[in-house]
Design a protein around this motif. Structure first.
Motif, PDB file in Angstrom:
ATOM      1  N   ASP A  56       0.867  -1.178   0.000  1.00  0.00           N
ATOM      2  CA  ASP A  56       0.000   0.000   0.000  1.00  0.00           C
ATOM      3  C   ASP A  56       0.903   1.227   0.000  1.00  0.00           C
ATOM      4  OD1 ASP A  56      -1.935   1.924   0.342  1.00  0.00           O
ATOM      5  OD2 ASP A  56      -2.511   1.284   2.360  1.00  0.00           O
ATOM      6  N   ILE A  57       0.701   2.137  -0.954  1.00  0.00           N
ATOM      7  CA  ILE A  57       1.569   3.319  -1.039  1.00  0.00           C
ATOM      8  C   ILE A  57       0.869   4.591  -0.578  1.00  0.00           C
ATOM      9  CG2 ILE A  57       3.018   2.307  -2.837  1.00  0.00           C
ATOM     10  CD1 ILE A  57       1.559   4.171  -4.852  1.00  0.00           C
ATOM     11  N   LYS A  58      -0.343   4.477  -0.056  1.00  0.00           N
ATOM     12  CA  LYS A  58      -1.068   5.660   0.413  1.00  0.00           C
ATOM     13  C   LYS A  58      -0.243   6.367   1.494  1.00  0.00           C
ATOM     14  CE  LYS A  58      -5.481   7.362   2.018  1.00  0.00           C
ATOM     15  NZ  LYS A  58      -6.893   7.055   2.199  1.00  0.00           N
ATOM     16  N   GLY A  59      -0.007   7.675   1.287  1.00  0.00           N
ATOM     17  CA  GLY A  59       0.747   8.469   2.245  1.00  0.00           C
ATOM     18  C   GLY A  59       2.248   8.229   2.235  1.00  0.00           C
ATOM     19  N   ARG A  60       2.742   7.418   1.310  1.00  0.00           N
ATOM     20  CA  ARG A  60       4.171   7.072   1.259  1.00  0.00           C
ATOM     21  C   ARG A  60       4.929   7.970   0.286  1.00  0.00           C
ATOM     22  NH1 ARG A  60       5.644   1.828   2.584  1.00  0.00           N
ATOM     23  NH2 ARG A  60       7.698   2.816   2.652  1.00  0.00           N
ATOM     24  N   ASN A  61       6.231   8.039   0.470  1.00  0.00           N
ATOM     25  CA  ASN A  61       7.126   8.729  -0.457  1.00  0.00           C
ATOM     26  C   ASN A  61       7.620   7.692  -1.467  1.00  0.00           C
ATOM     27  OD1 ASN A  61       7.266  11.445   0.723  1.00  0.00           O
ATOM     28  ND2 ASN A  61       8.079  10.336   2.479  1.00  0.00           N
ATOM     29  N   VAL A  62       7.119   7.787  -2.677  1.00  0.00           N
ATOM     30  CA  VAL A  62       7.380   6.800  -3.721  1.00  0.00           C
ATOM     31  C   VAL A  62       8.476   7.298  -4.657  1.00  0.00           C
ATOM     32  CG1 VAL A  62       6.375   5.676  -5.752  1.00  0.00           C
ATOM     33  CG2 VAL A  62       5.023   5.888  -3.648  1.00  0.00           C
ATOM     34  N   ILE A  63       9.397   6.397  -4.970  1.00  0.00           N
ATOM     35  CA  ILE A  63      10.404   6.661  -5.997  1.00  0.00           C
ATOM     36  C   ILE A  63      10.223   5.575  -7.052  1.00  0.00           C
ATOM     37  CG2 ILE A  63      12.847   6.866  -6.571  1.00  0.00           C
ATOM     38  CD1 ILE A  63      13.312   7.556  -3.559  1.00  0.00           C
ATOM     39  N   VAL A  70       2.398   4.953 -15.686  1.00  0.00           N
ATOM     40  CA  VAL A  70       2.737   4.457 -14.342  1.00  0.00           C
ATOM     41  C   VAL A  70       2.432   5.519 -13.302  1.00  0.00           C
ATOM     42  CG1 VAL A  70       4.659   3.787 -12.829  1.00  0.00           C
ATOM     43  CG2 VAL A  70       4.496   2.822 -15.126  1.00  0.00           C
ATOM     44  N   ILE A  71       2.897   6.725 -13.533  1.00  0.00           N
ATOM     45  CA  ILE A  71       2.717   7.805 -12.558  1.00  0.00           C
ATOM     46  C   ILE A  71       1.232   8.135 -12.380  1.00  0.00           C
ATOM     47  CG2 ILE A  71       3.159  10.263 -12.156  1.00  0.00           C
ATOM     48  CD1 ILE A  71       6.013   9.705 -13.322  1.00  0.00           C
ATOM     49  N   GLU A  72       0.476   8.153 -13.455  1.00  0.00           N
ATOM     50  CA  GLU A  72      -0.963   8.430 -13.349  1.00  0.00           C
ATOM     51  C   GLU A  72      -1.671   7.353 -12.524  1.00  0.00           C
ATOM     52  OE1 GLU A  72      -2.533  11.279 -14.096  1.00  0.00           O
ATOM     53  OE2 GLU A  72      -0.487  11.909 -14.536  1.00  0.00           O
ATOM     54  N   GLU A  73      -1.297   6.099 -12.717  1.00  0.00           N
ATOM     55  CA  GLU A  73      -1.890   5.010 -11.928  1.00  0.00           C
ATOM     56  C   GLU A  73      -1.492   5.132 -10.453  1.00  0.00           C
ATOM     57  OE1 GLU A  73      -4.223   2.615 -12.725  1.00  0.00           O
ATOM     58  OE2 GLU A  73      -4.362   3.927 -14.476  1.00  0.00           O
ATOM     59  N   MET A  74      -0.247   5.505 -10.211  1.00  0.00           N
ATOM     60  CA  MET A  74       0.238   5.650  -8.833  1.00  0.00           C
ATOM     61  C   MET A  74      -0.482   6.781  -8.104  1.00  0.00           C
ATOM     62  SD  MET A  74       3.389   3.918  -8.181  1.00  0.00           S
ATOM     63  CE  MET A  74       4.066   2.630  -9.202  1.00  0.00           C
ATOM     64  N   LYS A  75      -0.752   7.874  -8.798  1.00  0.00           N
ATOM     65  CA  LYS A  75      -1.441   9.013  -8.173  1.00  0.00           C
ATOM     66  C   LYS A  75      -2.791   8.602  -7.605  1.00  0.00           C
ATOM     67  CE  LYS A  75       0.641  12.772 -10.819  1.00  0.00           C
ATOM     68  NZ  LYS A  75       0.420  13.773 -11.892  1.00  0.00           N
ATOM     69  N   LYS A  76      -3.459   7.667  -8.266  1.00  0.00           N
ATOM     70  CA  LYS A  76      -4.766   7.182  -7.803  1.00  0.00           C
ATOM     71  C   LYS A  76      -4.669   6.481  -6.447  1.00  0.00           C
ATOM     72  CE  LYS A  76      -6.399   6.424 -12.510  1.00  0.00           C
ATOM     73  NZ  LYS A  76      -6.742   5.385 -13.516  1.00  0.00           N
ATOM     74  N   LEU A  77      -3.469   6.023  -6.095  1.00  0.00           N
ATOM     75  CA  LEU A  77      -3.250   5.309  -4.834  1.00  0.00           C
ATOM     76  C   LEU A  77      -2.845   6.248  -3.699  1.00  0.00           C
ATOM     77  CD1 LEU A  77      -1.446   2.209  -6.364  1.00  0.00           C
ATOM     78  CD2 LEU A  77      -3.857   2.429  -5.727  1.00  0.00           C
ATOM     79  N   GLU A  78      -2.848   7.547  -3.956  1.00  0.00           N
ATOM     80  CA  GLU A  78      -2.667   8.613  -2.973  1.00  0.00           C
ATOM     81  C   GLU A  78      -1.353   8.566  -2.176  1.00  0.00           C
ATOM     82  OE1 GLU A  78      -6.185   8.936  -0.519  1.00  0.00           O
ATOM     83  OE2 GLU A  78      -7.484   8.590  -2.247  1.00  0.00           O
ATOM     84  N   PRO A  79      -0.218   8.461  -2.862  1.00  0.00           N
ATOM     85  CA  PRO A  79       1.048   8.566  -2.134  1.00  0.00           C
ATOM     86  C   PRO A  79       1.281  10.013  -1.694  1.00  0.00           C
ATOM     87  CG  PRO A  79       1.472   8.486  -4.473  1.00  0.00           C
ATOM     88  CD  PRO A  79      -0.016   8.280  -4.295  1.00  0.00           C
ATOM     89  N   ALA A  80       2.142  10.199  -0.702  1.00  0.00           N
ATOM     90  CA  ALA A  80       2.498  11.558  -0.264  1.00  0.00           C
ATOM     91  C   ALA A  80       3.249  12.280  -1.388  1.00  0.00           C
ATOM     92  CB  ALA A  80       3.342  11.505   1.003  1.00  0.00           C
ATOM     93  N   THR A  81       4.226  11.584  -1.982  1.00  0.00           N
ATOM     94  CA  THR A  81       5.012  12.140  -3.083  1.00  0.00           C
ATOM     95  C   THR A  81       5.337  11.034  -4.074  1.00  0.00           C
ATOM     96  OG1 THR A  81       7.158  11.729  -2.010  1.00  0.00           O
ATOM     97  CG2 THR A  81       6.133  13.885  -1.611  1.00  0.00           C
ATOM     98  N   ILE A  82       5.570  11.435  -5.318  1.00  0.00           N
ATOM     99  CA  ILE A  82       6.068  10.518  -6.348  1.00  0.00           C
ATOM    100  C   ILE A  82       7.237  11.207  -7.033  1.00  0.00           C
ATOM    101  CG2 ILE A  82       5.626   9.278  -8.500  1.00  0.00           C
ATOM    102  CD1 ILE A  82       2.666   9.272  -7.806  1.00  0.00           C
ATOM    103  N   LYS A  83       8.373  10.554  -7.017  1.00  0.00           N
ATOM    104  CA  LYS A  83       9.550  11.036  -7.740  1.00  0.00           C
ATOM    105  C   LYS A  83       9.951   9.962  -8.743  1.00  0.00           C
ATOM    106  CE  LYS A  83      10.153  14.812  -5.305  1.00  0.00           C
ATOM    107  NZ  LYS A  83      10.062  16.125  -5.838  1.00  0.00           N
ATOM    108  N   LEU A  84      10.568  10.381  -9.820  1.00  0.00           N
ATOM    109  CA  LEU A  84      10.975   9.481 -10.886  1.00  0.00           C
ATOM    110  C   LEU A  84      12.496   9.395 -10.945  1.00  0.00           C
ATOM    111  CD1 LEU A  84      10.489   7.775 -13.415  1.00  0.00           C
ATOM    112  CD2 LEU A  84      10.227   9.924 -14.700  1.00  0.00           C
ATOM    113  N   CYS A  85      12.981   8.168 -10.958  1.00  0.00           N
ATOM    114  CA  CYS A  85      14.414   7.904 -11.095  1.00  0.00           C
ATOM    115  C   CYS A  85      14.602   7.029 -12.332  1.00  0.00           C
ATOM    116  CB  CYS A  85      14.928   7.179  -9.850  1.00  0.00           C
ATOM    117  SG  CYS A  85      16.658   6.688  -9.963  1.00  0.00           S
ATOM    118  N   ALA A  86      15.404   7.485 -13.276  1.00  0.00           N
ATOM    119  CA  ALA A  86      15.659   6.719 -14.500  1.00  0.00           C
ATOM    120  C   ALA A  86      17.153   6.584 -14.720  1.00  0.00           C
ATOM    121  CB  ALA A  86      15.015   7.398 -15.702  1.00  0.00           C
ATOM    122  N   CYS A  87      17.532   5.459 -15.266  1.00  0.00           N
ATOM    123  CA  CYS A  87      18.936   5.263 -15.608  1.00  0.00           C
ATOM    124  C   CYS A  87      19.277   6.048 -16.873  1.00  0.00           C
ATOM    125  CB  CYS A  87      19.225   3.775 -15.793  1.00  0.00           C
ATOM    126  SG  CYS A  87      20.983   3.382 -15.792  1.00  0.00           S
TER     127      CYS A  87
END
Length: 178
Positions: A93-100, A115-132
């Motif tokens: 469960d990522i609700k309220g979590r800091n997601v990377i 991916v990010i749009e789907e994650m937003k629906k799960l109500e995380p505190a933050t979403i950051k993107l890390c790419a190689c």
């Protein structure tokens, strides 16, 4: 030694040492930014498995974090279909979590945007993107990672988790097809 996959000769793009240095710098940035924030790293499979493994091992061991994975697909062979297919979901469960979100490569931006749009629906505190890797000149959606190892040219790359029809993922260096 020449590497051949599917009748194509591969040329070295980044060595193991270069990849290790890039990933180490990115891990240091994340470690500094996430002290006392207890992030959850979510890798996008299949491609991100090698990068995420190296990234996690390079993160400050004092940083308290969890890991999870999501599996998506938008490729057939060497071409993006432009259609993102969700294949399996999160276990945590990522609700309220800091997601990377950890992605191997951003090309068109379609997959990671989905991916990010789907994650937003799960109500995380933050979403950051890390790419190689961020492939220049291919984006259909302008998205910039919060953490990026390097930009690359518009070449078809293989190795370090990236494949060509599921071949070459296990190569520990990054190559491009000649």
């Amino acid at each position: 030694m020449n590497l051949i996959i599917k009748d194509k000769e591969l040329q070295l793009y980044y060595s193991k040492e270069q990849l290790k240095n890039m990933v180490g710098k990115t891990a240091n940035q994340i470690s500094n930014d996430y002290q006392d924030k207890h992030p959850i790293f979510i890798g996008v499979l299949n491609g991100a498995f090698m990068f995420m493994s190296d990234l996690i091992r390079a993160i400050d061991p004092q940083l308290k974090f969890q890991i999870d994975f999501i599996k998506l697909s938008s490729y057939e062979g060497s071409k993006s279909t432009g259609i993102v297919k969700a294949l399996s979901g999160l276990k945590n469960d990522i609700k309220g979590r800091n997601v990377i979100v950890v992605e191997d490569i951003i090309e068109t931006g379609l997959t990671i945007t989905a991916v990010i749009e789907e994650m937003k629906k799960l109500e995380p505190a933050t979403i950051k993107l890390c790419a190689c890797f961020l492939k220049t000149g291919k984006q259909k959606i302008n998205i910039k990672p919060d953490y990026l190892c390097t930009e690359i040219e518009d070449k078809f790359i293989i190795g370090y988790g990236l494949d060509w029809d599921e071949f070459g993922r296990g190569l520990d260096q990054l190559y491009y097809i000649q």
